[in-house]
Design an enzyme around this catalytic site. Structure first.
Site, PDB file in Angstrom:
ATOM      1  N   ASP A 147      27.108  38.254  48.788  1.00  0.00           N
ATOM      2  CA  ASP A 147      27.960  39.205  48.071  1.00  0.00           C
ATOM      3  C   ASP A 147      27.789  40.600  48.672  1.00  0.00           C
ATOM      4  OD1 ASP A 147      29.241  40.585  45.690  1.00  0.00           O
ATOM      5  OD2 ASP A 147      29.224  38.535  44.974  1.00  0.00           O
ATOM      6  N   HIS A 179      29.041  44.664  42.643  1.00  0.00           N
ATOM      7  CA  HIS A 179      29.410  43.265  42.390  1.00  0.00           C
ATOM      8  C   HIS A 179      28.243  42.313  42.664  1.00  0.00           C
ATOM      9  CE1 HIS A 179      31.821  39.525  43.163  1.00  0.00           C
ATOM     10  NE2 HIS A 179      32.675  40.063  42.293  1.00  0.00           N
ATOM     11  N   ASN A 278      41.115  34.879  40.557  1.00  0.00           N
ATOM     12  CA  ASN A 278      41.609  35.550  39.335  1.00  0.00           C
ATOM     13  C   ASN A 278      43.079  35.929  39.436  1.00  0.00           C
ATOM     14  OD1 ASN A 278      38.795  35.740  38.505  1.00  0.00           O
ATOM     15  ND2 ASN A 278      38.648  37.350  40.047  1.00  0.00           N
ATOM     16  N   SER A 350      34.261  35.521  39.361  1.00  0.00           N
ATOM     17  CA  SER A 350      33.048  35.960  40.070  1.00  0.00           C
ATOM     18  C   SER A 350      31.838  35.921  39.157  1.00  0.00           C
ATOM     19  CB  SER A 350      33.214  37.403  40.567  1.00  0.00           C
ATOM     20  OG  SER A 350      34.011  37.452  41.704  1.00  0.00           O
TER      21      SER A 350
END
Lengths: 402, 90
Positions: A147, A179, A278, A350
């Site tokens: 990430d 994130h 998403n 996520s």
């Protein structure tokens, strides 16, 4: 400037009254007198268990008529006829000195069923997956999060042994975007160091490997991501969590590149899980296909659910070439973010993906034979279907801890 | 017309990053050599995943795909997260 939801805002789960009044009477003689009196006060005669047929039939018949039920064995009555009438009757019995106590009757729910809520001890994701009650912590299992990196000096990680690498040229593993610290926290954070912060890490005992493959603006090259997978495999990681991807078009085939890599990983005993994406907007009944690389058959595609057990409105579905494999908590997920904010609530597939990675670590610890494809098979075998949710949206269902 | 042809030629000369997978991971080094012989600047050789990366003109893609030992080849893409915000799905 106001900062949104720096802390979880626990939902208050109020008891839900049925409309009946639960009254307990004195056992020695008082109950019989009370039942007699109660009988004379009611428009609809009470059902006395097990006077008519079986107890089950009696209860069902009483419920159908909203009638009062008397359970002589326990000197208890559930007074029907609506909440106002039942309160009034209970008070009259109380005046007669026959009542021990009286309160509304509440609906009861099986523990572990939705809706879930954050509380002072744990996030709703841990409750929903059962991670909070698991005997396993992921100890001895190597879990990689690919990430934006991690804030190594965050109070919850500063004393944690974390193996890390940055594949982003010119940037250290330190997470600036946020994130990565959120996703790593959900997968494997230990007990929070701050007070009044609930446990939010699914597998707090797992060995955490963090590869920075997305830069400080949240962008990443595919090669850096593949290099991160290679690094995780070189380090013997049993699980790789990738909360990243790109939208795909309708009927777009999966990318053979990722399928080859993930199949190799499975063969080597490493499970790759990825966010399904998403791109949907279910308010308008628009469901987008699973993102790449999650749509590769050998990558476990993770959908997001909300705390009421429904599919999240943004969560992509198995409408194209790649199915959803499992679902996990994705909306309103509380986890860590870089200093100075420390914690934040975010939503998305996520956030669902690292829940699955953490649960996989718990299963992997529970049985050394559960690696690669066998770990995959176990996760889907115990996943729990959710009422009213289709396999297209949640695959085999909500992942569950051992 | 001439301009279009020039633009097309320029386009094929543009440098890009390739991702290449191989049939046999043990033979990945020999595929890397073949790529370099084609004019690809090989950047990474990842034996465990069987992936090579390199940079070269776009026009080489069809030649790379046709190389013995190459399973798949394509241009590299990128990923981008949305801004980190509570109301934006991540």
């Amino acid at each position: 400037m106001a900062v949104e939801e720096t802390m979880a805002s626990p939902l208050i789960m109020a008891p839900q009254p049925t409309g009946r009044r639960l009254v307990r009477f004195e056992k020695d003689g008082g109950a019989k007198e009370a039942f007699k009196l109660l009988n004379s006060m009611l428009d609809i005669p009470p059902f006395i268990a097990p006077e008519y047929g079986s107890l089950v039939d009696t209860m069902a018949a009483a419920a159908e008529r909203d009638a009062t039920v008397i359970l002589p064995r326990f000197s208890v009555a559930a007074i029907g006829g609506g909440s106002a009438a039942s309160v009034s009757i209970a008070q009259m019995l109380q005046v007669e000195g026959l009542v021990v106590d009286s309160r509304p009757e509440f609906w009861m729910f099986a523990l572990g069923d939705p809706p879930w809520a954050d509380d002072t001890e744990r996030t709703w994701g841990l409750s929903a997956t059962g991670a909070d009650l698991s005997a396993f912590t992921g100890a001895g299992i190597r879990l990689a999060v690919l990430d934006t990196g991690i804030d190594l000096a965050h109070p919850d990680y500063v004393s944690r042994a974390i193996t890390h690498a940055s594949f982003v040229p010119g940037e250290t593993v330190d997470d600036v975007q946020g994130h990565g610290t959120h996703c790593a926290g959900t997968a494997a954070a230990g007990p929070p160091q701050a007070i009044n912060v609930p446990r939010y890490g699914v597998a707090p005992g797992a060995e955490l490997f963090v590869a920075k493959v997305l830069n400080n603006r949240g962008a990443g090259r595919e090669l850096d991501i593949i290099a991160g997978i290679e690094w995780a495999l070189d380090n013997g990681c049993e699980i790789i969590s990738m909360s990243l991807g790109r939208a795909t078009g309708p009927q777009e085939a999966f990318d053979p590149l990722y399928e080859d890599i993930a199949a190799e990983a499975l063969e080597a005993g490493c499970l790759i899980v990825a966010a399904a994406g998403n791109d949907s907007d279910r308010r308008y009944r628009y469901v987008a296909p699973v993102s790449s690389p999650a749509n590769a058959p050998s990558i476990m595609a993770v959908a997001a659910i909300e705390a009421d057990g429904s599919i999240a409105p943004y969560s992509n579905g198995g409408i194209g070439t790649g199915p959803i494999d499992v679902a996990a908590p994705g909306s309103g997920v509380f986890s860590s973010v870089p200093r100075p904010q420390l914690y934040r609530t975010l939503s998305g597939t996520s956030m669902a993906c690292p829940h699955v990675a953490g649960i996989a670590a718990l299963w992997a610890q529970s049985d050394p034979a559960l690696r690669g494809q066998r770990l995959w098979d176990q996760l889907v075998a115990v996943a729990e279907p959710l009422a009213g949710q289709s396999a297209m949206d949640i695959g085999k269902g909500l992942v569950k801890a051992p | 017309m001439g301009n279009t042809a020039t633009k097309r030629a320029n386009k094929t000369d543009e440098l890009t990053s390739f991702i290449v997978t191989v049939h046999d991971r043990e033979a990945i080094a020999s595929v890397a050599l073949k790529l370099e012989a084609l004019g690809v600047d090989v950047e990474r050789v990842m034996k465990r995943t069987g992936v090579l990366s390199g940079r070269g003109p776009v026009r080489l893609l069809s030649k790379i795909t046709a190389l013995p030992g190459v399973k798949h080849a394509r241009e590299e893409h990128g990923f981008q997260l949305p801004p980190l915000h509570g109301s934006i799905p991540q």
